[in-house]
Scaffold this motif. Structure first.
Motif, PDB file in Angstrom:
ATOM      1  N   THR A   1       0.759  -1.538  -0.406  1.00 13.88           N
ATOM      2  CA  THR A   1       0.198   0.120   0.311  1.00 13.88           C
ATOM      3  C   THR A   1       0.818   1.691   0.196  1.00 13.88           C
ATOM      4  OG1 THR A   1      -0.119  -0.235   2.018  1.00 13.88           O
ATOM      5  CG2 THR A   1      -2.588  -1.025   0.944  1.00 13.88           C
TER       6      THR A   1
ATOM      7  N   MET B   1      -9.339  -0.235  -8.298  1.00 16.99           N
ATOM      8  CA  MET B   1     -10.107  -0.468  -7.160  1.00 16.99           C
ATOM      9  C   MET B   1     -10.755   0.488  -6.732  1.00 16.99           C
ATOM     10  SD  MET B   1      -9.143  -3.553  -7.577  1.00 16.99           S
ATOM     11  CE  MET B   1     -10.081  -4.350  -6.159  1.00 16.99           C
ATOM     12  N   ASP B   2     -10.092   1.983  -7.418  1.00 15.17           N
ATOM     13  CA  ASP B   2     -10.985   3.543  -7.422  1.00 15.17           C
ATOM     14  C   ASP B   2     -12.132   3.314  -7.120  1.00 15.17           C
ATOM     15  OD1 ASP B   2      -8.814   4.091  -5.913  1.00 15.17           O
ATOM     16  OD2 ASP B   2      -8.548   5.794  -7.106  1.00 15.17           O
TER      17      ASP B   2
ATOM     18  N   ILE C   1     -14.736   2.734  -4.212  1.00 18.10           N
ATOM     19  CA  ILE C   1     -15.061   3.388  -3.453  1.00 18.10           C
ATOM     20  C   ILE C   1     -16.342   3.973  -2.735  1.00 18.10           C
ATOM     21  CG2 ILE C   1     -14.236   5.260  -2.423  1.00 18.10           C
ATOM     22  CD1 ILE C   1     -11.384   5.299  -3.940  1.00 18.10           C
TER      23      ILE C   1
ATOM     24  N   VAL D   1     -18.843   7.474   6.661  1.00 11.82           N
ATOM     25  CA  VAL D   1     -19.869   6.843   6.055  1.00 11.82           C
ATOM     26  C   VAL D   1     -19.993   5.942   6.794  1.00 11.82           C
ATOM     27  CG1 VAL D   1     -20.898   5.150   4.698  1.00 11.82           C
ATOM     28  CG2 VAL D   1     -19.104   6.957   3.416  1.00 11.82           C
TER      29      VAL D   1
ATOM     30  N   VAL E   1     -23.750   3.373  -2.585  1.00 12.45           N
ATOM     31  CA  VAL E   1     -24.320   2.602  -2.406  1.00 12.45           C
ATOM     32  C   VAL E   1     -26.047   2.666  -2.032  1.00 12.45           C
ATOM     33  CG1 VAL E   1     -24.671   0.385  -1.166  1.00 12.45           C
ATOM     34  CG2 VAL E   1     -22.457   2.060  -0.892  1.00 12.45           C
TER      35      VAL E   1
ATOM     36  N   HIS F   1     -19.195  -5.950  -4.100  1.00 10.60           N
ATOM     37  CA  HIS F   1     -19.383  -5.703  -2.738  1.00 10.60           C
ATOM     38  C   HIS F   1     -19.415  -6.661  -2.205  1.00 10.60           C
ATOM     39  CE1 HIS F   1     -17.162  -1.196  -1.950  1.00 10.60           C
ATOM     40  NE2 HIS F   1     -17.533  -1.438  -4.019  1.00 10.60           N
TER      41      HIS F   1
ATOM     42  N   ALA G   1     -19.686  -7.219   1.289  1.00 10.47           N
ATOM     43  CA  ALA G   1     -21.034  -6.884   1.928  1.00 10.47           C
ATOM     44  C   ALA G   1     -22.309  -7.372   1.411  1.00 10.47           C
ATOM     45  CB  ALA G   1     -20.846  -5.563   2.203  1.00 10.47           C
TER      46      ALA G   1
ATOM     47  N   ALA H   1      -9.259   8.326  -9.955  1.00  8.76           N
ATOM     48  CA  ALA H   1      -9.856   8.986  -9.406  1.00  8.76           C
ATOM     49  C   ALA H   1     -10.612   9.943  -9.081  1.00  8.76           C
ATOM     50  CB  ALA H   1      -8.335   9.400  -8.544  1.00  8.76           C
TER      51      ALA H   1
ATOM     52  N   ILE I   1      -9.188   4.945   2.290  1.00  9.30           N
ATOM     53  CA  ILE I   1      -8.861   5.904   0.917  1.00  9.30           C
ATOM     54  C   ILE I   1      -7.727   6.890   1.177  1.00  9.30           C
ATOM     55  CG2 ILE I   1      -9.249   8.023  -0.361  1.00  9.30           C
ATOM     56  CD1 ILE I   1     -12.684   7.262   0.909  1.00  9.30           C
TER      57      ILE I   1
ATOM     58  N   ASP J   1      -4.509  10.757  -1.896  1.00 12.45           N
ATOM     59  CA  ASP J   1      -4.804  10.985  -3.278  1.00 12.45           C
ATOM     60  C   ASP J   1      -6.048  10.583  -3.689  1.00 12.45           C
ATOM     61  OD1 ASP J   1      -4.164   8.660  -3.082  1.00 12.45           O
ATOM     62  OD2 ASP J   1      -3.150   8.964  -4.776  1.00 12.45           O
ATOM     63  N   GLY J   2      -7.201  10.364  -1.957  1.00 14.17           N
ATOM     64  CA  GLY J   2      -8.603   9.897  -2.942  1.00 14.17           C
ATOM     65  C   GLY J   2      -8.719   8.589  -3.778  1.00 14.17           C
ATOM     66  N   SER J   3      -7.052   8.097  -3.424  1.00 16.22           N
ATOM     67  CA  SER J   3      -8.547   6.218  -4.555  1.00 16.22           C
ATOM     68  C   SER J   3      -7.661   5.577  -3.037  1.00 16.22           C
ATOM     69  CB  SER J   3      -6.261   6.324  -5.090  1.00 16.22           C
ATOM     70  OG  SER J   3      -5.107   6.199  -4.544  1.00 16.22           O
ATOM     71  N   ALA J   4      -7.984   4.714  -3.062  1.00 12.79           N
ATOM     72  CA  ALA J   4      -8.322   3.269  -2.555  1.00 12.79           C
ATOM     73  C   ALA J   4      -7.556   3.087  -1.724  1.00 12.79           C
ATOM     74  CB  ALA J   4      -9.654   2.079  -2.950  1.00 12.79           C
ATOM     75  N   ILE J   5      -6.878   2.233  -0.591  1.00 16.15           N
ATOM     76  CA  ILE J   5      -5.924   1.571   0.196  1.00 16.15           C
ATOM     77  C   ILE J   5      -6.195   0.373  -0.231  1.00 16.15           C
ATOM     78  CG2 ILE J   5      -4.271   1.473   2.395  1.00 16.15           C
ATOM     79  CD1 ILE J   5      -4.966   4.452   2.756  1.00 16.15           C
ATOM     80  N   GLY J   6      -5.781  -0.339  -0.518  1.00 19.70           N
ATOM     81  CA  GLY J   6      -6.505  -1.921  -0.158  1.00 19.70           C
ATOM     82  C   GLY J   6      -7.544  -1.865  -0.890  1.00 19.70           C
ATOM     83  N   MET J   7      -8.729  -2.885  -0.966  1.00 20.96           N
ATOM     84  CA  MET J   7      -9.228  -3.396  -1.676  1.00 20.96           C
ATOM     85  C   MET J   7     -10.887  -2.472  -1.276  1.00 20.96           C
ATOM     86  SD  MET J   7      -9.380  -7.556  -2.884  1.00 20.96           S
ATOM     87  CE  MET J   7     -10.637  -7.026  -3.264  1.00 20.96           C
ATOM     88  N   PRO J   8     -11.490  -2.385  -1.587  1.00 20.52           N
ATOM     89  CA  PRO J   8     -12.668  -1.300  -0.489  1.00 20.52           C
ATOM     90  C   PRO J   8     -13.512  -2.369  -0.360  1.00 20.52           C
ATOM     91  CG  PRO J   8     -11.761  -0.439  -3.099  1.00 20.52           C
ATOM     92  CD  PRO J   8     -11.450  -1.330  -2.965  1.00 20.52           C
ATOM     93  N   GLN J   9     -13.507  -3.363  -1.080  1.00 28.92           N
ATOM     94  CA  GLN J   9     -14.322  -4.245  -0.874  1.00 28.92           C
ATOM     95  C   GLN J   9     -14.208  -5.008   0.788  1.00 28.92           C
ATOM     96  OE1 GLN J   9     -13.301  -4.361  -3.165  1.00 28.92           O
ATOM     97  NE2 GLN J   9     -15.032  -4.915  -5.050  1.00 28.92           N
ATOM     98  N   LEU J  10     -13.196  -4.880   1.294  1.00 32.11           N
ATOM     99  CA  LEU J  10     -12.624  -5.717   2.439  1.00 32.11           C
ATOM    100  C   LEU J  10     -12.717  -4.238   3.655  1.00 32.11           C
ATOM    101  CD1 LEU J  10      -9.570  -7.578   1.393  1.00 32.11           C
ATOM    102  CD2 LEU J  10     -11.775  -8.223   1.932  1.00 32.11           C
TER     103      LEU J  10
ATOM    104  N   TRP K   1     -17.259   0.517   5.688  1.00 34.72           N
ATOM    105  CA  TRP K   1     -18.173   0.804   4.961  1.00 34.72           C
ATOM    106  C   TRP K   1     -19.667  -0.642   5.054  1.00 34.72           C
ATOM    107  CZ3 TRP K   1     -14.530   1.428   0.344  1.00 34.72           C
ATOM    108  CH2 TRP K   1     -13.460   2.742   0.553  1.00 34.72           C
ATOM    109  N   VAL K   2     -18.831  -1.706   5.277  1.00 34.39           N
ATOM    110  CA  VAL K   2     -20.254  -2.471   5.630  1.00 34.39           C
ATOM    111  C   VAL K   2     -21.550  -1.858   5.688  1.00 34.39           C
ATOM    112  CG1 VAL K   2     -20.732  -4.872   6.220  1.00 34.39           C
ATOM    113  CG2 VAL K   2     -18.287  -4.518   5.237  1.00 34.39           C
TER     114      VAL K   2
ATOM    115  N   GLN L   1     -22.971  -0.627   3.434  1.00 38.06           N
ATOM    116  CA  GLN L   1     -24.037  -1.380   2.643  1.00 38.06           C
ATOM    117  C   GLN L   1     -25.043  -2.410   2.903  1.00 38.06           C
ATOM    118  OE1 GLN L   1     -21.232  -2.594   0.394  1.00 38.06           O
ATOM    119  NE2 GLN L   1     -19.925  -1.246   0.535  1.00 38.06           N
TER     120      GLN L   1
ATOM    121  N   PHE M   1      -3.099  -5.660  -3.386  1.00 38.47           N
ATOM    122  CA  PHE M   1      -3.908  -4.330  -2.850  1.00 38.47           C
ATOM    123  C   PHE M   1      -3.993  -4.305  -1.554  1.00 38.47           C
ATOM    124  CE2 PHE M   1      -5.082  -4.715  -7.073  1.00 38.47           C
ATOM    125  CZ  PHE M   1      -4.727  -2.708  -7.339  1.00 38.47           C
ATOM    126  N   ALA M   2      -3.879  -5.893  -0.795  1.00 36.30           N
ATOM    127  CA  ALA M   2      -4.481  -5.977   0.615  1.00 36.30           C
ATOM    128  C   ALA M   2      -3.576  -6.045   1.816  1.00 36.30           C
ATOM    129  CB  ALA M   2      -5.745  -6.738   1.237  1.00 36.30           C
TER     130      ALA M   2
END
Lengths: 258, 183, 74
Positions: free
Chosen positions: A3, A24-25, A28, A38, A46, A130, A132, B2, B15, B18-27, B31-32, B35, C72-73
């Motif tokens: 990262t 992946m952006d 987000i 959020v 979403v 996602h 989730a 971005a 995040i 720079d506004g881009s994701a750190i790691g996978m946004p899914q994880l 945010w869970v 959603q 990424f993770a």
């Protein structure tokens, strides 16, 4: 850490200069109004895309059929096609007594199919990419099916794991495998859907990143076009597969005997 | 690529600056909840729309269409049967008419034959009557002629005798002529 | 160093996608040959075909997921 290098890379090249991949952006989650954090009830992208899916379902299934024509117009025949498609699937796979649960399965199918296709619009947010979201769907199916199985058959539902056609010595081993595969179901069920969607969208984004290099940009655009076609197919097939697997699990709950 | 950068102090742990994701946004755990909440709301909404409005309506439309189609098929079957019946009746009428025509022709022919025969008979009878009458007349004429011949012969014989100067008795003369004529 | 290793691992995991493609191709090829032998039974087995493809593809997606996680993770 990856990262950190990633961040440093982005900072080093700057936006638009050189090869910058942020595949992946697009996933987000961010608030629609303002920049706040959020929370659970925050209206986010979403919310927007889920609401659009609901509106599309209403537009197709309610407004499309409002004419109630004996001879259907275009929208109505699409709605009838979707109805017949899922109905036949439930009837064929889960059996006659599975038809009772048709509205639930139709709900799942309509939601997934519209969420998948809306996610293909440019700048869209793909809700079904996602975990989730898909884990909630898969867990709902898993819990509902398990509860239904126990309600219908009581302890006899456990016969699902006891393969009576196998030799006696093998049965405990098979039972263990069956139990494990039963509990892996929601995992594979959810990851299949989210993974397919995420993979396709991320790959398109990576190709889009290559388009910044003038030499390869025609190839990149062609590749995006081809991937987009594949993604349209995947969007439908994954909805179909999710639905038909739900029907298969429902059949197991209704008829647990091998 | 971005989307609009998010102010760093407000950016979440997922995040980057720079506004881009750190790691996978899914994880990203934070945010869970959001959603899941909106998803459940969505599913409930779709379920109610489908089960209360859309699915019963479509089922009704399909059933109605099925009914209409089977109705129309039955009607078509009925019409076909009627058409077949009509055709059969027409053919029967045709056969009947032909038979009737034949009968009438036969009758007419027989009638004409009868009339002709009757006319011929009448004519024959008239001819026969006429012939008989004529024969009678001829016989009468012949008889009268004979009588005349007798008278003429007697008169001639008398005259002849007178001329000869013999002068004979009239009755004697008549008897001789009669005898001669008979002879 | 750890990051580079993670990238190598991601590349290796990416091989799984190709192998899953083999699996999907295998399913489709066998379905097609079976369908050509007995076309009348083919239509009833399309559901099975898609389930088979989905299972084969899911494993490829898992390896893709591992690759993404490494990229990424980690």
């Amino acid at each position: 850490m990856a990262t950190e290098t990633h961040g440093a890379e982005a900072a080093g090249h700057g936006e638009g200069g050189g090869l910058v991949f942020h595949p992946m952006d697009q996933f987000i989650v961010k608030p629609l109004f303002g920049d706040g954090a959020v929370g659970i009830f925050t209206v986010t992208n979403v919310t927007l895309w889920l609401a659009l899916a609901v509106l599309c379902v209403i537009a197709l299934m309610v407004l499309g059929t409002s004419r109630r024509g004996i001879v259907p117009n275009r929208m109505q025949s699409v709605a009838e096609l979707a109805y017949g498609f899922v109905y036949k699937m439930v009837e064929d796979v889960a059996g006659k007594d599975g038809v009772k649960y048709f509205p639930y399965i139709m709900t799942l199918f309509m939601f997934i199919v519209f969420a998948n296709f809306l996610g293909l619009l440019p700048m869209a947010f793909t809700t079904t990419s996602h975990f989730a979201v898909t884990v909630v769907l898969a867990l709902a199916v898993f819990i509902a099916v398990t509860v239904l199985g126990f309600l219908k058959h009581g302890a006899k539902f456990l016969e699902l794991f006891w393969v009576s056609s196998a030799p006696l010595a093998l049965r405990p081993v098979l039972a263990l495998i069956e139990v494990i595969s039963y509990f892996v179901r929601p995992v594979s069920h959810s990851i299949r859907l989210a993974g397919n969607l995420m993979a396709g969208h991320a790959v398109i984004k990576v190709f889009a990143g290559f388009a910044a290099i003038a030499a390869v940009s025609p190839i990149s655009v062609l590749a995006i076009t081809a991937m987009y076609g594949l993604e349209i197919l995947v969007a439908f097939i994954q909805a179909y597969v999710f639905t038909i697997l739900t029907c298969v699990y429902l059949k197991d709950a209704l008829h647990p005997h091998h | 690529m971005a989307e609009e950068p998010i102010a760093q102090e407000l950016a979440s742990a997922c995040i980057g600056p720079d506004g881009s994701a750190i790691g996978m946004p899914q994880l990203c755990g934070e945010w869970v909840g959001n959603q899941v909440f909106w998803l459940i709301l969505t599913l409930v909404a779709i379920y109610f729309v489908l089960s209360r409005v859309a699915l019963p309506r479509i089922a009704a439309i399909l059933a109605e269409r099925q009914g209409t189609i089977s109705n129309d098929l039955a009607k078509a079957e009925d019409l076909k049967r009627q058409a077949e019946e009509a055709e059969k009746a027409y053919e029967k009428a045709l056969v009947d008419a032909r038979a009737e025509a034949q009968r009438i022709a036969e009758e007419t022919r027989a009638e004409i034959r009868d009339e002709v025969a009757k006319a011929q008979e009448d004519a024959d009878r008239q001819i026969a009557a006429k012939t008989a009458e004529s024969e009678q007349q001829i016989a009468a004429i012949r008889a009268s002629a004979l009588e005349n011949v007798e008278a003429v012969a007697k008169d001639t014989a008398e005259a002849f005798m007178g001329a000869l100067g013999l002068g004979a008795d009239r009755a004697e003369l008549d008897g001789a002529v009669d005898q001669r004529l008979k002879g | 160093m750890e990051g580079e290793l993670a990238h190598i691992g991601a590349g290796l995991a990416g091989l799984g996608c190709g192998l899953a493609a083999l699996g999907v191709g295998n399913v489709a090829a066998n379905y097609l040959s079976g369908a050509l032998r007995n076309p009348s039974a083919a239509a009833s087995q399309t559901a099975t075909l898609f389930i088979g493809i989905a299972f084969a593809e899911a494993l490829g997606i898992f390896s893709f997921l591992v690759a993404l996680l490494l990229m990424f993770a980690v």
